[in-house]
Structure formats: C-alpha cells, structure tokens
Scaffold this motif. Structure first.
Motif, PDB file in Angstrom:
ATOM      1  N   GLY A 194      25.972  62.692  21.818  1.00 44.92           N
ATOM      2  CA  GLY A 194      24.672  62.133  21.495  1.00 44.92           C
ATOM      3  C   GLY A 194      23.630  63.167  21.852  1.00 44.92           C
ATOM      4  O   GLY A 194      23.844  63.996  22.714  1.00 44.92           O
ATOM      5  N   SER A 195      22.483  63.115  21.161  1.00 44.95           N
ATOM      6  CA  SER A 195      21.508  64.188  21.324  1.00 44.95           C
ATOM      7  C   SER A 195      20.592  63.953  22.512  1.00 44.95           C
ATOM      8  O   SER A 195      20.446  62.839  22.975  1.00 44.95           O
ATOM      9  CB  SER A 195      20.661  64.302  20.058  1.00 44.95           C
ATOM     10  OG  SER A 195      21.483  64.516  18.954  1.00 44.95           O
ATOM     11  N   ASP A 196      19.958  65.052  22.958  1.00 50.99           N
ATOM     12  CA  ASP A 196      18.844  64.950  23.896  1.00 50.99           C
ATOM     13  C   ASP A 196      17.610  64.696  23.060  1.00 50.99           C
ATOM     14  O   ASP A 196      16.943  65.635  22.635  1.00 50.99           O
ATOM     15  CB  ASP A 196      18.646  66.281  24.632  1.00 50.99           C
ATOM     16  CG  ASP A 196      19.668  66.483  25.703  1.00 50.99           C
ATOM     17  OD1 ASP A 196      20.004  65.499  26.352  1.00 50.99           O
ATOM     18  OD2 ASP A 196      20.108  67.625  25.882  1.00 50.99           O
ATOM     19  N   TRP A 197      17.293  63.428  22.829  1.00 54.64           N
ATOM     20  CA  TRP A 197      16.225  63.146  21.852  1.00 54.64           C
ATOM     21  C   TRP A 197      14.895  63.726  22.259  1.00 54.64           C
ATOM     22  O   TRP A 197      14.155  64.239  21.424  1.00 54.64           O
ATOM     23  CB  TRP A 197      16.109  61.629  21.638  1.00 54.64           C
ATOM     24  CG  TRP A 197      17.338  61.101  21.008  1.00 54.64           C
ATOM     25  CD1 TRP A 197      18.360  60.433  21.630  1.00 54.64           C
ATOM     26  CD2 TRP A 197      17.738  61.244  19.640  1.00 54.64           C
ATOM     27  NE1 TRP A 197      19.353  60.148  20.729  1.00 54.64           N
ATOM     28  CE2 TRP A 197      18.994  60.635  19.507  1.00 54.64           C
ATOM     29  CE3 TRP A 197      17.147  61.831  18.527  1.00 54.64           C
ATOM     30  CZ2 TRP A 197      19.684  60.591  18.300  1.00 54.64           C
ATOM     31  CZ3 TRP A 197      17.824  61.782  17.325  1.00 54.64           C
ATOM     32  CH2 TRP A 197      19.071  61.175  17.214  1.00 54.64           C
ATOM     33  N   LEU A 220      21.042  69.331  18.672  1.00 51.60           N
ATOM     34  CA  LEU A 220      21.694  68.265  17.916  1.00 51.60           C
ATOM     35  C   LEU A 220      23.164  68.281  18.255  1.00 51.60           C
ATOM     36  O   LEU A 220      23.901  69.123  17.773  1.00 51.60           O
ATOM     37  CB  LEU A 220      21.536  68.540  16.422  1.00 51.60           C
ATOM     38  CG  LEU A 220      20.452  67.796  15.673  1.00 51.60           C
ATOM     39  CD1 LEU A 220      20.398  68.285  14.259  1.00 51.60           C
ATOM     40  CD2 LEU A 220      20.688  66.306  15.717  1.00 51.60           C
ATOM     41  N   PRO A 273      14.005  60.769  29.046  1.00 48.92           N
ATOM     42  CA  PRO A 273      15.152  60.281  28.275  1.00 48.92           C
ATOM     43  C   PRO A 273      15.349  58.762  28.342  1.00 48.92           C
ATOM     44  O   PRO A 273      15.730  58.147  27.356  1.00 48.92           O
ATOM     45  CB  PRO A 273      16.343  60.998  28.902  1.00 48.92           C
ATOM     46  CG  PRO A 273      15.785  62.175  29.582  1.00 48.92           C
ATOM     47  CD  PRO A 273      14.372  61.877  29.926  1.00 48.92           C
ATOM     48  N   TYR A 331      33.549  55.785  23.315  1.00 48.79           N
ATOM     49  CA  TYR A 331      32.844  57.046  23.118  1.00 48.79           C
ATOM     50  C   TYR A 331      33.632  58.208  23.707  1.00 48.79           C
ATOM     51  O   TYR A 331      34.548  58.007  24.503  1.00 48.79           O
ATOM     52  CB  TYR A 331      31.441  56.980  23.751  1.00 48.79           C
ATOM     53  CG  TYR A 331      30.457  57.861  23.026  1.00 48.79           C
ATOM     54  CD1 TYR A 331      30.017  57.497  21.762  1.00 48.79           C
ATOM     55  CD2 TYR A 331      30.020  59.055  23.567  1.00 48.79           C
ATOM     56  CE1 TYR A 331      29.144  58.303  21.065  1.00 48.79           C
ATOM     57  CE2 TYR A 331      29.145  59.873  22.872  1.00 48.79           C
ATOM     58  CZ  TYR A 331      28.708  59.492  21.623  1.00 48.79           C
ATOM     59  OH  TYR A 331      27.861  60.291  20.928  1.00 48.79           O
ATOM     60  N   ASN A 379      25.325  59.417  17.240  1.00 49.44           N
ATOM     61  CA  ASN A 379      24.319  60.053  18.084  1.00 49.44           C
ATOM     62  C   ASN A 379      23.541  59.082  18.946  1.00 49.44           C
ATOM     63  O   ASN A 379      23.046  59.451  19.994  1.00 49.44           O
ATOM     64  CB  ASN A 379      23.306  60.750  17.176  1.00 49.44           C
ATOM     65  CG  ASN A 379      23.505  62.215  17.141  1.00 49.44           C
ATOM     66  OD1 ASN A 379      24.334  62.724  17.869  1.00 49.44           O
ATOM     67  ND2 ASN A 379      22.759  62.896  16.306  1.00 49.44           N
ATOM     68  N   PRO A 397      25.287  56.441  22.721  1.00 45.90           N
ATOM     69  CA  PRO A 397      25.111  56.588  24.168  1.00 45.90           C
ATOM     70  C   PRO A 397      23.746  56.097  24.630  1.00 45.90           C
ATOM     71  O   PRO A 397      23.625  55.541  25.728  1.00 45.90           O
ATOM     72  CB  PRO A 397      25.236  58.090  24.413  1.00 45.90           C
ATOM     73  CG  PRO A 397      25.747  58.675  23.179  1.00 45.90           C
ATOM     74  CD  PRO A 397      25.569  57.718  22.061  1.00 45.90           C
TER      75      PRO A 397
END
Lengths: 275, 430
Positions: free
Chosen positions: A236-239, A231, A37, B278, B262, B265
């Motif tokens: 915020g996403s776990d890309w 998503l 991450p 946020y 998205n 963060p």
C-alpha cells in the motif's frame, strides 16, 4: 435590464459550481499532502489536517534527489518543444501550402505516427539510442519525440485555413517561404502553436516509461521516476508522501499555465480580428 | 616557498593515487524494484555502500526500475537491446520468461563452491521453490520475499466479544477455518440500516490472483502445475474457494467487492475493517501507523493451511564478462547473509530469507517487540512455490479479469473459472 442581471447571475453561478468541481481534486491533493498518515483514511471527511505536516516535503526530498529531477524535466521538456517547433512549423507549411511529388503518401506516414503508441516502438528506439551512445543522456530523452506527427497535422490544418490572398500579398511584397512563415503564418496561428506547446509540455512532463527505460543514473532522471518510488504494490502506498511529491511535480506546470493563461486567452481573442 | 611545497605534495599525492584509481574496478549495474513503502531506495543504497566498503574492487550502481512489472519491462528491453544489467531483482513468477529469453545464468557452480546443499540449507526451503528452472538448475536467489498473511484487529475483536461469544467464537484469536472465517466476518460487520459502517473482512483486489492461490492451496488444489504448462485453474476445489469469496462479498456482504490493493492497509489502519488478507510487505507500515493492537495469524484453512510465496529474486545475467558475474554472486551472497537479510527484513517488512538471521541478537530483540513478524516465518511450513509461467503478465491478466468478473457479478463463478482456464491455456500456446 432585469433579465440581463438574472442571466449574469445564472451564468456566474454555473461557472462557480463547475470550477469548484474542477478544483476539488486539487484541493484534496494539497490537503492530503499536509496530513499525517493516520488522517488520510478516516470515517469522517476532513479537509483541513489537524496537524500540518510540513515535514512531508523534506521527507520526499530525502527519498530521491527531486531538485535534479526537476532540472532535468525542465531541460527535457524545453528541448523537446524547441526542436519540435523548429521541425513542425516548416513541415506543416510544406504539407499545407506546397506541392511536391509523394506529398499524400508522406502525409499519411505522418498521420500513422500519431497512432503508434510509444510502447510499440520502444525496442527499436532503445536500439537506436544505444547505437548512438545516447543511453543515460538527456538528448536520448529528447530525440525520439522531436518529430511530432500530431503537431504537424494540427498546424497543417491551421495553415490551410489562412486565405491564399495573404500569401499572394506577401509574395508580391517579395517574401520568400521562411519570411512568409515568420511574418504571416506564425502570428496568425499563435493560438494553435500555444495550444500545441502546452500539450507537448504536459505530455512529456508526465512521461514515465521512456525515461525509466533509458536512464539509469539520478543525474539524468526525471520527476516522474521519483514519483514512482512512492507508489508501492506490496504494502500500500504512503499516500501523504505520494501527494506531497505529486504536488511538487505538478506545481511548476500549474504555475506555467497560470502565467500563460492571459496570453492564451488573448491570442484566441485577437486572432479572430486579425484574420 | 610554501606554494612550492604544497604543489610538491599534490604532485606526490597524484602519483600515489593514480595506481589505485587505475586498479581494475568492476562496476555492476543492479536493477531493483521497490515493492513496499518507506524510504527503501535509501536502504538499498546504504546496503550497497556497505558492500562496496568491504569490496573496494567492486562498484555497484543501484538502479531503481519502477514496480515489478516495469522492472521486468526494463530488463526485457535492456536484454533485447544487448545491454543487460549485471544483476537484477525480478518478480519470482517471471523466471520462465527470463529463461525463455536466455537472459540469465544458472548459479549452481557458485553455490557448489559455497558448500552446495549445506549452504542452501541456510535459506528457507519455501523461498527456493521458485528459483529452479525446469532443467533442475537454480537460476534465482531469494531476496525480498513475502507471503500473504491474515491480519486481525484485536481491539475490534474485544469490542465485539459478546457477539462473538454468542456464536461460540473465541474473541481472543483469529479464525482458523474457512467456516469460522464466515462466522467471524458476520459477527464483526456493523451495519447502520443498509449501509456498512464496519466491514468484517477485506479480501483485496488487484493482486487477488495471489490471494486466490492461497485459497486454492488451502483446499488442496493449485492454479498451475510446477511444469509451468498445465493449467489447473478450473477445478472443483477452486470453484469452492471462489464461491466462498462471492458469498462473502455478494451474499453476506461482510467484505467489500474488489477493494483496491493499495487502499486496503489504510482501511485496516483506519479501522474500516476488522480483518484482512494482505502481504507481509504491509507489516512495517501498519506497525508504524496503527493505533490499536493488531494480530497476525495463519490464513484460515479448509483441508490444510497453505500459502504461496511472493516477492522478488536475484538473477545474474548472460552476455556480461565473467568477472562481472563473479562479482554479482559476491554481491548476492552479501545481500542475503544473516546480518543483511535480517536488516532488510526489519526495514522493509519482508521475511528474512536466511534462517540464521533469526538467531541474530538484533532480530531476536526486534521480534520480541513485534511478535507478528514471527507468524509469517512460521507459516512458511505450509508455503508452496508461486505459480510460474512464460508470458506470466498475460496469464495474470487472464486470472485477475475473470476473478474480478465473478466478484462483480458479471460472470458466474463456474463461467469465470472456465474462461480463465481457456485464456491461460491460450496465452501459454503463444
């Protein structure tokens, strides 16, 4: 001769550049899927992860039963396509080659269906599925899509272009409607049929909203729903996991395209000669 | 002989087990959205399993229903299709839409049985504000609840200590007022020529209507009155707030324009920005991945501190058997008890809705390790209910598109507020 070499060079150079641009997002996807991450958003662009995070893949399998989802997606897409072809080919034949009362009107209805977005008919579809006891079933996932106005329209255009003399010849040889479809129309329309099939598979492979609405148990849910779990809106996403899941979801489709690529191109080439 | 014995035992077992299997079991369908990262589907399933163990006569079918919007759409379809879930978590602003559909039941009866006001006193008052319908009855119960908070990178502040001190600013704390916010953001922005290398601040896009509501509250205004009918988007106070945003993004250029929600963060974690607004929902992720010391503070004030609340509430549905509704209440009570609410908060980053969660030893130990989590709780003193309205998704659309237009510079702030006001009023009339 010299000119030709120069031409080839230019052509291949252009093609290489274009394909490089096309493949870049995919390479990025694979790279992010293997990163940790902290490495996703950095000041300096890195394509190769410092440490390969193979653990991203087991992590997504832990988040949702992706193996069941994959199986369901394959069943649903194959089911939709099979019934679509069975329905669409005779329908397109009827519109292209036969005369019957109300033909123009019914055809307009088919064309209207192309323009209706799924969201507009989701409640009636839901009510029908519920009345038939098809909530939470794979049949419920398949049924609303089997009558494709788009496919009928596309194939009708192709069937129309096939010369009448071929039909006359088949008739003289004693072929009925279905024999003519099977031995003459289908072989001659292979490129269109394959194109339609690929579009159909890709569309329903990626469908999210309908499966989300009518399924409630993992047993019948599809890949995109699993993908949706990564998503997030609030945090915020776990890309990395999202990309690993995306890779898992789109890989089968990519492999399918690679396998079919040769037949795909071949059928385009040969169809011209046969016609 | 052996085979005979085994058969006999099996037959006996079947006889013993049959009545248990036939005992009346209530099965509840539970729709829930996932709003924050992490394996939350697993966490929910674990909590459900625990509940089922304690209540063998109730089965819960947890059904992941997408994000907040999709969950609401799934609920709406199911309700209109005459097949409602038994219990669902829905975004708090949707309450009036659920009531307009006549989809949910009031919970007063259940709450009175638990002790009425005394029972409700266990929960943060700020989170109950969005639970009441216009008839004064309580229709929702808080579960996954958040507020926006102010995050700051302590290490970056230290690195910029000289610059901050030169301006008379303390590098060991976050800005407290809007004016300080501007000064801090200027001092913390690092440029190389014309290019920004490090932003001072990010006010993210996407859910900027929510953050904007905080700014409105801080300036003593709001976006819509509690009746859900009177739009107060176009006020001088709100204009002042929007002008501050436009200045930060377009004049001082210390904050990027409409950074996607998205990605924000990740910008904070990747040290692209020194400060950000946020949701508390992002805290777990930042805690796990950030390689620097970060602080969480109250959002800076103008006239006062102020924040809207956010997140999702439980609802029990109509047109299901009474036994299901009773079981659903049992489930809600379980999910929001001190132990479970605390566990959920630690796993997800949401604020525990039950005050008693904060007295649990696990929670005390956790907060000692991550004191940032307490700020969000303390900020609740200045929390207001989030705006609610029928047709909320349309109204939200009117707010975000006009805020976006002002920040992108295609509309003046005055025009954007006027247009938003008009479009929101139109959406309410439908």
């Amino acid at each position: 001769m010299k000119e030709r070499k120069y031409e080839i060079l230019l052509k291949s150079l252009t093609l290489h550049i274009v394909s490089f641009i096309m493949i870049l997002p995919f390479v990025w996807l694979v790279s992010t899927a293997l990163k940790s991450p902290e490495e996703v958003f950095t000041q300096h662009l890195t394509l190769l992860p410092k440490k390969f995070m193979w653990s991203n893949f087991p992590a997504i399998m832990k988040a949702a039963p992706f193996d069941i989802y994959l199986l369901n997606t394959v069943i649903v897409c194959a089911g939709i396509l099979a019934i679509q072809l069975i329905l669409v080919i005779p329908a397109a034949y009827a519109f292209a080659r036969l005369n019957f009362p109300g033909k123009g009107f019914t055809f307009i209805l088919f064309v209207i269906q192309i323009m209706l977005p799924l969201e507009a008919i989701i409640i009636p579809n839901y009510l029908i599925a519920k009345a038939l006891g098809l909530l939470n079933t794979r049949i419920g996932l398949i049924l609303p899509f089997v009558a494709s106005g788009f496919g009928t329209f596309q194939l009708r255009q192709t069937f129309k272009q096939i010369p009448a003399s071929l039909e006359d010849a088949a008739r003289i040889d004693g072929a009925g409607h279905f024999r003519f479809i099977w031995y003459v129309l289908i072989p001659l329309s292979k490129p269109t049929i394959i194109t339609f099939s690929l579009i159909s598979i890709a569309t329903h492979w990626n469908d999210y909203f309908w499966p989300l609405i009518i399924t409630e148990v993992d047993r019948v849910r599809t890949l995109t729903i699993g993908l949706g779990m990564f998503l997030q809106q609030e945090s915020g996403s776990d890309w990395t996991l999202l990309m690993a899941a995306t890779l898992y979801v789109c890989l089968p489709i990519i492999v399918l395209f690679l396998i079919l690529q040769r037949t795909f191109i071949k059928s385009f080439l040969t169809s011209g000669i046969k016609g | 002989m052996k085979l005979f014995k085994i058969t006999l035992i099996l037959v006996a077992l079947i006889f013993v087990l049959t009545p248990i299997a036939h005992a009346k079991k209530v099965t509840l369908k539970f729709y829930y959205p996932v709003g924050v990262s992490g394996p939350l589907v697993k966490v929910i399933n674990g909590m459900v399993a625990k509940f089922e163990k304690q209540n063998p006569d109730i089965d819960i079918e947890p059904i992941y229903a997408g994000n907040y919007n999709q969950t609401m759409q799934k609920v709406q379809t199911a309700v209109m299709g005459g097949n409602p879930p038994d219990v669902a978590v829905v975004e708090i602003s949707e309450l009036y839409s659920l009531l307009a559909m006549d989809a949910i039941i009031p919970l007063d009866k259940y709450i009175n049985k638990e002790g009425g006001k005394e029972f409700l006193n266990n929960f943060f008052k700020a989170f109950l504000g969005n639970a009441y319908g216009t008839d004064g009855k309580i229709y929702g119960f808080p579960f996954q609840r958040s507020t926006p908070v102010f995050y700051w990178n302590k290490d970056m502040f230290k690195r910029a200590a000289d610059k901050l001190k030169a301006k008379g600013l303390d590098p060991n704390r976050a800005p407290i007022t809007w004016d300080e916010l501007v000064e801090y953001s200027k001092a913390l922005t690092i440029r190389k020529g014309d290019k920004v290398k490090q932003y001072g601040l990010i006010i993210p896009g996407g859910w900027n209507d929510w953050i904007f509501e905080a700014f409105a509250r801080q300036n003593g205004s709001q976006l819509m009155l509690a009746d859900g009918k009177t739009v107060t988007f176009d006020t001088p106070e709100n204009l002042e707030a929007l002008k501050l945003w436009v200045d930060l993004m377009r004049k001082y250029k210390t904050c990027p324009v409409l950074r996607p929600w998205n990605i924000t963060p990740d910008d904070f974690i990747g040290e692209v920005t020194a400060m950000m607004y946020y949701s508390t929902g992002g805290m777990a992720k930042i805690r796990k991945t950030a390689k620097f010391n970060f602080g969480v503070a109250f959002m800076p004030k103008k006239k006062q501190f102020g924040t809207p609340v956010g997140g999702g509430d439980f609802h029990i549905f109509k047109k299901i058997p009474k036994s299901h509704q009773d079981a659903a209440w049992k489930f809600i009570k379980f999910m929001t008890n001190p132990e479970m609410a605390g566990y959920w908060s630690r796993e997800s980053g949401y604020i525990a809705v039950n005050k008693k969660s904060y007295q649990q030893p696990e929670m005390i130990a956790f907060l000692k390790k991550y004191p940032q989590m307490t700020v969000a709780r303390d900020q609740l003193k200045y929390a207001y209910p989030k705006m609610m309205a029928v047709n909320y998704q349309k109204i939200r659309n009117a707010m975000t598109t006009n805020l976006d237009a002002a920040l992108e510079g295609t509309k003046t702030p005055e025009q954007a507020l006027k247009d938003a006001q008009r479009e929101m009023e139109e959406a309410l009339k439908q």
